[in-house]
Enzyme design. Structure first.
Site, PDB file in Angstrom:
ATOM      1  N   CYS A  43       0.822  -1.212   0.000  1.00 59.50           N
ATOM      2  CA  CYS A  43       0.000   0.000   0.000  1.00 59.50           C
ATOM      3  C   CYS A  43       0.855   1.260   0.000  1.00 59.50           C
ATOM      4  CB  CYS A  43      -0.933  -0.020   1.210  1.00 59.50           C
ATOM      5  SG  CYS A  43      -1.882   1.477   1.386  1.00 59.50           S
ATOM      6  N   CYS A  48      -1.467   1.712  -3.132  1.00 56.25           N
ATOM      7  CA  CYS A  48      -2.445   2.806  -2.971  1.00 56.25           C
ATOM      8  C   CYS A  48      -1.833   4.208  -2.917  1.00 56.25           C
ATOM      9  CB  CYS A  48      -3.247   2.633  -1.681  1.00 56.25           C
ATOM     10  SG  CYS A  48      -3.347   0.973  -1.039  1.00 56.25           S
ATOM     11  N   LYS A  51       0.224   5.353  -6.055  1.00 57.13           N
ATOM     12  CA  LYS A  51      -0.781   5.380  -7.128  1.00 57.13           C
ATOM     13  C   LYS A  51      -1.608   6.655  -7.059  1.00 57.13           C
ATOM     14  CE  LYS A  51      -4.695   3.924  -6.424  1.00 57.13           C
ATOM     15  NZ  LYS A  51      -5.340   2.634  -6.385  1.00 57.13           N
ATOM     16  N   TYR A 180      -8.946  -3.069 -11.795  1.00 56.64           N
ATOM     17  CA  TYR A 180      -8.819  -1.668 -11.412  1.00 56.64           C
ATOM     18  C   TYR A 180      -7.398  -1.137 -11.524  1.00 56.64           C
ATOM     19  CZ  TYR A 180      -6.963  -2.375  -6.619  1.00 56.64           C
ATOM     20  OH  TYR A 180      -6.182  -2.670  -5.542  1.00 56.64           O
ATOM     21  N   GLU A 184      -6.592   2.095 -13.717  1.00 53.32           N
ATOM     22  CA  GLU A 184      -6.028   3.294 -13.067  1.00 53.32           C
ATOM     23  C   GLU A 184      -4.727   3.726 -13.735  1.00 53.32           C
ATOM     24  OE1 GLU A 184      -7.838   2.708  -8.562  1.00 53.32           O
ATOM     25  OE2 GLU A 184      -5.823   2.001  -8.970  1.00 53.32           O
ATOM     26  N   HIS A 439     -26.885  21.903  -1.854  1.00 49.84           N
ATOM     27  CA  HIS A 439     -26.939  22.508  -3.177  1.00 49.84           C
ATOM     28  C   HIS A 439     -25.920  23.629  -3.298  1.00 49.84           C
ATOM     29  CE1 HIS A 439     -28.791  23.657  -6.926  1.00 49.84           C
ATOM     30  NE2 HIS A 439     -28.781  24.908  -6.524  1.00 49.84           N
ATOM     31  N   GLU A 444     -26.202  15.846  -4.659  1.00 48.56           N
ATOM     32  CA  GLU A 444     -27.614  16.112  -4.356  1.00 48.56           C
ATOM     33  C   GLU A 444     -28.523  15.255  -5.239  1.00 48.56           C
ATOM     34  OE1 GLU A 444     -29.279  20.071  -5.423  1.00 48.56           O
ATOM     35  OE2 GLU A 444     -27.309  20.459  -6.282  1.00 48.56           O
TER      36      GLU A 444
HETATM   37  C1  LIG Z   1      -0.920  -0.819  -7.725  1.00 44.53           C
HETATM   38  C2  LIG Z   1      -1.797  -1.122  -6.530  1.00 44.53           C
HETATM   39  C3  LIG Z   1      -2.742  -0.222  -6.136  1.00 44.53           C
HETATM   40  C4  LIG Z   1      -3.545  -0.473  -5.029  1.00 44.53           C
HETATM   41  N1  LIG Z   1      -4.483   0.443  -4.689  1.00 44.53           N
HETATM   42  C5  LIG Z   1      -5.273   0.221  -3.620  1.00 44.53           C
HETATM   43  C6  LIG Z   1      -6.236   1.189  -3.226  1.00 44.53           C
HETATM   44  O1  LIG Z   1      -6.385   2.243  -3.855  1.00 44.53           O
HETATM   45  N2  LIG Z   1      -6.984   0.916  -2.135  1.00 44.53           N
HETATM   46  C7  LIG Z   1      -6.843  -0.232  -1.406  1.00 44.53           C
HETATM   47  O2  LIG Z   1      -7.529  -0.407  -0.404  1.00 44.53           O
HETATM   48  N3  LIG Z   1      -5.948  -1.177  -1.778  1.00 44.53           N
HETATM   49  C8  LIG Z   1      -5.155  -0.968  -2.857  1.00 44.53           C
HETATM   50  N4  LIG Z   1      -4.222  -1.911  -3.211  1.00 44.53           N
HETATM   51  C9  LIG Z   1      -4.160  -3.182  -2.441  1.00 44.53           C
HETATM   52  C10 LIG Z   1      -3.383  -3.031  -1.153  1.00 44.53           C
HETATM   53  O3  LIG Z   1      -2.106  -2.485  -1.414  1.00 44.53           O
HETATM   54  C11 LIG Z   1      -3.254  -4.390  -0.460  1.00 44.53           C
HETATM   55  O4  LIG Z   1      -4.538  -4.944  -0.309  1.00 44.53           O
HETATM   56  C12 LIG Z   1      -2.617  -4.284   0.911  1.00 44.53           C
HETATM   57  O5  LIG Z   1      -1.348  -3.696   0.829  1.00 44.53           O
HETATM   58  C13 LIG Z   1      -2.529  -5.681   1.554  1.00 44.53           C
HETATM   59  O6  LIG Z   1      -1.861  -5.605   2.781  1.00 44.53           O
HETATM   60  P1  LIG Z   1      -1.104  -6.877   3.360  1.00 44.53           P
HETATM   61  O7  LIG Z   1      -0.659  -6.505   4.749  1.00 44.53           O
HETATM   62  O8  LIG Z   1      -1.909  -8.083   3.196  1.00 44.53           O
HETATM   63  O9  LIG Z   1       0.173  -7.089   2.426  1.00 44.53           O
HETATM   64  P2  LIG Z   1       1.271  -6.098   1.899  1.00 44.53           P
HETATM   65  O10 LIG Z   1       0.927  -4.681   2.113  1.00 44.53           O
HETATM   66  O11 LIG Z   1       1.581  -6.540   0.523  1.00 44.53           O
HETATM   67  O12 LIG Z   1       2.517  -6.391   2.844  1.00 44.53           O
HETATM   68  C14 LIG Z   1       3.214  -7.606   2.823  1.00 44.53           C
HETATM   69  C15 LIG Z   1       4.662  -7.335   3.201  1.00 44.53           C
HETATM   70  O13 LIG Z   1       5.305  -8.570   3.501  1.00 44.53           O
HETATM   71  C16 LIG Z   1       6.633  -8.517   3.029  1.00 44.53           C
HETATM   72  N5  LIG Z   1       7.088  -9.900   2.891  1.00 44.53           N
HETATM   73  C17 LIG Z   1       6.671 -10.818   1.992  1.00 44.53           C
HETATM   74  N6  LIG Z   1       7.232 -12.016   2.263  1.00 44.53           N
HETATM   75  C18 LIG Z   1       8.004 -11.842   3.360  1.00 44.53           C
HETATM   76  C19 LIG Z   1       8.821 -12.717   4.131  1.00 44.53           C
HETATM   77  N7  LIG Z   1       8.898 -14.016   3.854  1.00 44.53           N
HETATM   78  N8  LIG Z   1       9.500 -12.196   5.172  1.00 44.53           N
HETATM   79  C20 LIG Z   1       9.401 -10.890   5.496  1.00 44.53           C
HETATM   80  N9  LIG Z   1       8.639 -10.012   4.799  1.00 44.53           N
HETATM   81  C21 LIG Z   1       7.931 -10.501   3.757  1.00 44.53           C
HETATM   82  C22 LIG Z   1       6.524  -7.742   1.729  1.00 44.53           C
HETATM   83  O14 LIG Z   1       7.776  -7.162   1.388  1.00 44.53           O
HETATM   84  C23 LIG Z   1       5.475  -6.686   2.099  1.00 44.53           C
HETATM   85  O15 LIG Z   1       6.075  -5.515   2.585  1.00 44.53           O
HETATM   86  C24 LIG Z   1      -3.385  -1.680  -4.298  1.00 44.53           C
HETATM   87  C25 LIG Z   1      -2.424  -2.612  -4.692  1.00 44.53           C
HETATM   88  C26 LIG Z   1      -1.628  -2.341  -5.793  1.00 44.53           C
HETATM   89  C27 LIG Z   1      -0.606  -3.342  -6.203  1.00 44.53           C
END
Ligand SMILES: Cc1cc2nc3c(=O)[nH]c(=O)nc-3n(C[C@H](O)[C@H](O)[C@H](O)COP(=O)(O)OP(=O)(O)OC[C@H]3O[C@@H](n4cnc5c(N)ncnc54)[C@H](O)[C@@H]3O)c2cc1C
Length: 462
Positions: A43, A48, A51, A180, A184, A439, A444
């Site tokens: 994110c 997010c 983006k 999406y 985007e 308004h 509205e």
């Molecule tokens: C381009 C794009 C745009 C998006 N836009 C939106 C939006 O507008 N609104 C919205 O709500 N969501 C959006 N999302 C989705 C959102 O980013 C994810 O749903 C959210 O980040 C999920 O959170 P998470 O904690 O599950 O995983 P993540 O945020 O992906 O975090 C996982 C972390 O684990 C780390 N990791 C992985 N494996 C290991 C390991 N073995 N050991 C240690 N670290 C590890 C990774 O490096 C990462 O930092 C978007 C996603 C993308 C790709």
């Protein structure tokens, strides 16, 4: 006294992982959190946040054009991609620092390393090869863009990960996908002056959204100058002259572009995570299977966020983390509520939506009232921009409950948040009718659509 090194060990420092670790540490629990890349996760670092910053950047050229209709003369304008990338980098670095500080202040141990499971209560930190034990382990490792290894030339393509940090802004780009993220980025690149083509195998972009939103946005994108190719896919990508890409499609078209971006979905980060060793079950997509309380099949191991293939959104990952803490550390079992999630597509114009599409509602309810308004937003009257706002309420005639609300237009994402509260509270169409309008606003229209535009009975529009 626990026999483990940690009460809780979190693998992954993204939206869900950081929230779990911070809350548990704040309660005095001994918490460790490992992140292999950058704290903040998808994110903050490549989702997010960057983006949305790029969406803002890409809107200025329309603002400059629109200004003329309001009496302004805007001088020569120029866009500097490298300046945008640097400004974005500074902002996400600041946010990353805040994430680390929040964990640190709560008392969590921050570990900059990849972590893998070696047993039900044991994790190996790959940076030091150290083994640590924990009473509970949360896997919150997120996902990554589908690489599409079957596509010849896939290694010549970029994904959303690379799109944020390209050394140069391409003159032309072909984006493959209809979800999406693809949509985007097509709007972002077009807004920044890149000749943009979107190619999608389906009949129309954004397959899971309401039909009116899909048709309205696709038409708006085409009208802006984005080329949208539907019912076709890329079959081959080759290196062309001057580092360009020559792309062949199934329908036989050849396109020559500077960059090809694949936005074909996301894969959970479960490979080489030690899940088999620990006995954690995954589904056919590689996502970790969990129950209503984010528990895996192995006692003491939990998974949340994108890696579980529920709803892949930041607020959902955070909510799942909060439910996990409530259940496991506060003795108050709470399962995530994934019903009526308001969401947005940050295209131009935006889509803001909550609840059922007309198509979904028609399958669920026998008698629907559909209230639909399509109009030119006020700003467009003087700017001269040819664009339409569409607003739509889907009402179950049986109990008058609003079961879906959809908006295509400026700031639709902001509007969706408030509609989300209303629908969650069980709002009826009568509540909309007795609400005074603000308004002059676009919204509205939502409280002044007194007569249904049409009804849908037993799945048929009447
Ligand atoms: C381009 C794009 C745009 C998006 N836009 C939106 C939006 O507008 N609104 C919205 O709500 N969501 C959006 N999302 C989705 C959102 O980013 C994810 O749903 C959210 O980040 C999920 O959170 P998470 O904690 O599950 O995983 P993540 O945020 O992906 O975090 C996982 C972390 O684990 C780390 N990791 C992985 N494996 C290991 C390991 N073995 N050991 C240690 N670290 C590890 C990774 O490096 C990462 O930092 C978007 C996603 C993308 C790709």
């Amino acid at each position: 006294m626990t026999a483990f090194d940690y009460d809780l060990f979190v693998i992954g420092g993204g939206s869900g992982g950081v929230r779990s670790a911070r809350l548990a540490a704040g309660m005095g629990k001994k918490v460790g959190i490992a992140e292999e890349f950058r704290f903040g996760g998808t994110c903050v670092i490549r989702g997010c946040v960057p983006k949305k910053l790029y969406v803002y950047a890409s809107q200025f050229h329309e603002h400059f054009e629109d200004a003329a209709g309001f009496g302004w003369t805007v001088g020569e304008t120029r866009f500097d991609w490298k300046a945008l990338v640097a400004a974005k980098e500074a902002e996400i670095t600041r946010l990353e620092g805040l994430y680390r500080k929040g964990l640190d202040n709560a008392g969590a141990t921050i570990l900059q390393t990849r972590a893998v499971l070696v047993g039900p209560n044991t994790v190996r930190l790959t940076a030091t090869d150290e083994l640590v034990t924990a009473e509970r382990i949360v896997i919150a490792v997120g996902g990554h863009p589908t690489p599409h290894f079957d596509l010849p030339g896939h290694d010549l393509c970029i994904t959303s990960n690379e799109a944020f940090d390209l050394a140069e802004l391409p003159k032309s780009i072909l984006i493959s996908g209809g979800g999406y993220i693809a949509v985007e980025f097509a709007n972002i690149f077009h807004g920044l002056g890149v000749e943009t083509t979107l190619i999608y195998r389906g009949k129309q972009i954004l397959s899971r959204f309401d039909q009116d939103m899909r048709a309205g946005l696709q038409a708006a994108m085409i009208a802006k100058g984005i080329r949208v190719i539907c019912e076709d896919i890329i079959t081959h990508v080759a290196e062309g002259e001057g580092g360009r890409r020559t792309v062949t499609t199934k329908a036989g078209e050849t396109l020559v572009v500077d960059q090809v971006m694949l936005a074909l979905g996301r894969v959970p980060n479960t490979a080489r995570l030690g899940l088999e060793t620990a006995g954690v079950r995954t589904n056919e997509k590689g996502a970790i299977v969990v129950d209503d309380y984010s528990r895996t099949n192995v006692p003491g191991i939990f998974a949340l966020g994108d890696v579980t293939d529920r709803v892949q959104l930041t607020p959902v990952a955070i909510h799942e983390a909060m439910c996990f803490i409530e259940t496991e550390f506060r003795g108050n079992p709470v399962s995530p509520d994934l019903d009526l999630i308001a969401t947005a597509v940050f295209s131009q114009p935006e889509i803001g939506t909550v609840g059922l599409s007309e198509e979904e509602a028609a399958k669920k309810f026998d008698d629907l009232e559909v209230y639909r308004a399509e109009f030119r937003p006020m700003k467009a009257t003087l700017s001269g921009r040819q664009e339409k706002t569409i607003m739509k309420l889907i009402v179950n005639a049986g109990d008058r409950k609003v079961v879906g609300a959809h908006i295509l237009g400026h700031e639709a994402g902001e509007m969706a948040q408030l509609l989300g509260v209303s629908l969650k509270a069980g709002v009826t169409k009568d509540d909309f009718d007795r609400t005074m309008a603000v308004h002059p606003t676009a919204t509205e229209e939502l409280v002044t659509m007194y007569q249904p535009s049409y009804r849908v009975r037993s799945g048929q529009r009447v």
